[in-house]
Enzyme design. Sequence first.
Site, PDB file in Angstrom:
ATOM      1  N   HIS A 196       1.057  -2.068  -0.273  1.00 16.27           N
ATOM      2  CA  HIS A 196       0.091   0.119   0.358  1.00 16.27           C
ATOM      3  C   HIS A 196       1.345   1.403  -0.236  1.00 16.27           C
ATOM      4  CE1 HIS A 196      -3.468  -2.249   0.328  1.00 16.27           C
ATOM      5  NE2 HIS A 196      -3.149  -3.225   1.526  1.00 16.27           N
TER       6      HIS A 196
ATOM      7  N   VAL B  62      -2.042  -1.302   5.688  1.00 15.06           N
ATOM      8  CA  VAL B  62      -1.215  -2.150   6.243  1.00 15.06           C
ATOM      9  C   VAL B  62      -0.638  -3.535   6.935  1.00 15.06           C
ATOM     10  CG1 VAL B  62       1.414  -2.466   6.173  1.00 15.06           C
ATOM     11  CG2 VAL B  62       0.532  -0.528   4.835  1.00 15.06           C
TER      12      VAL B  62
END
Length: 441
Positions: free
Chosen positions: A305, A333
């Site tokens: 990400h 995350v």
Amino acid sequence: MELLKLLRLVVAVLLSSTATPEAYVRPLPRKNLDLGGGFRWPWDSKTNSQPQQVHISLAGEKHMRVSWITDDKNSPSYVEYGKSPGIYDLVAEGDFTSYSYMLYSSGKIHHTVIGPLEYNTVYYYRCGGQGPEFKLKTPPAQFPITFAVAGDLGQTGWTESTLDHVDQCKHHVYLLPGDLSYADYMQHLWDSFGKLVEPLASSRPWMVTEGNHEEENIPLLKDGFVSYNSRWKMPFEESGSTSNLYYSFEVAGVHIVMLGSYADYDEWSEQYRWLKADLSKVDRKRTPWLVVLFHVPWYNSNKAHQGEGDDMKAAMESLLYAASVDLVIAGHVHAYERSKRVYDGRPDPCGAVHITVGDGGNREGLAHRYINPQPNWSEFREASFGHGELTMVNSTHAYWSWHRNDDDESVKADDFWITSLVSSRCVDDKSHELRSMLMTP
């Protein structure tokens, strides 16, 4: 041969002495839990009025919202409550909703606000005059106060371990920065998640914000966040927000802002205007701590990400900086990371500490790969499932600790003390900047 053994020993010692947190290897994700989500076809005619999926949340000063679901669409939406088991001196009437999602039809979703309640007090309550008695404890009126924190929960064996560890933490409020059930369009998994978290969520307030797994948007057929907004109603109206996707609340000297990573956030958006108005009302004498949560991290040195929070950061970071936000917590995350005080990509003594805790135990597993070398703003990072604990000890000092799930044992792997910005010169130095930003149309 002896020389080879000696070389191996030297290499082993060197590796052990230079190991970094990101090298820590966790076991594989565990299987999904099956708690019987209860898929409902439109023609089902169940008459079960027993409350299920009970959870509570803060709903303004001295008030709590009790939410639950019944299969019986005729079940009443009231809560009886009192300070003694089985003795209910008080009763509050609420409202209800329901929704359909393709072939799925939800039960009757009840939301009832109870109060005014006394601080730091145990209450016993029953939903709709049916089912078991539940017990909750209200947060304290003043410091110290402890928050349990973990995002990206899901419904796996690791989730169960995380919840067990949260239960052991003597917390007053649970903070969840997005990605709750990982239902991902399979609506019965929302019911399964509600059953999984009920033992904890019915006894301490859960304050949540949305993540990408809550969106469940089907273009031309279903708007996003229908399930999330129906089931997890937060105090957005109480905080002057027009959307359940972002709101704020205050508890025991802490002002907490829950932002929406998946609601419009540019400077012309309703969320941005609401945030400016909300920050303008913060009284740092009454709430010396200012904490912000949202789903997608702005500071992330994991390869997963990477850069996804940059646009929101560009739009809102200067506003949070001017307001002297102490701590920013995110998820998304699937790993843990803690920054130094940082602003605009660089360490800054007047910036916020950013923490990523998207490590609750979801089925997608962990994000093991980090960018190297480690950025100078990044203080600690590790790819493990776990949870955080945040205790505001007083108006100037707070203690944060992060606990990894190590073979079902809660092991403290990172901790630090944080001094509030209100006790430094930062708030005074930035007061003019904040006023000018908040007064700008």
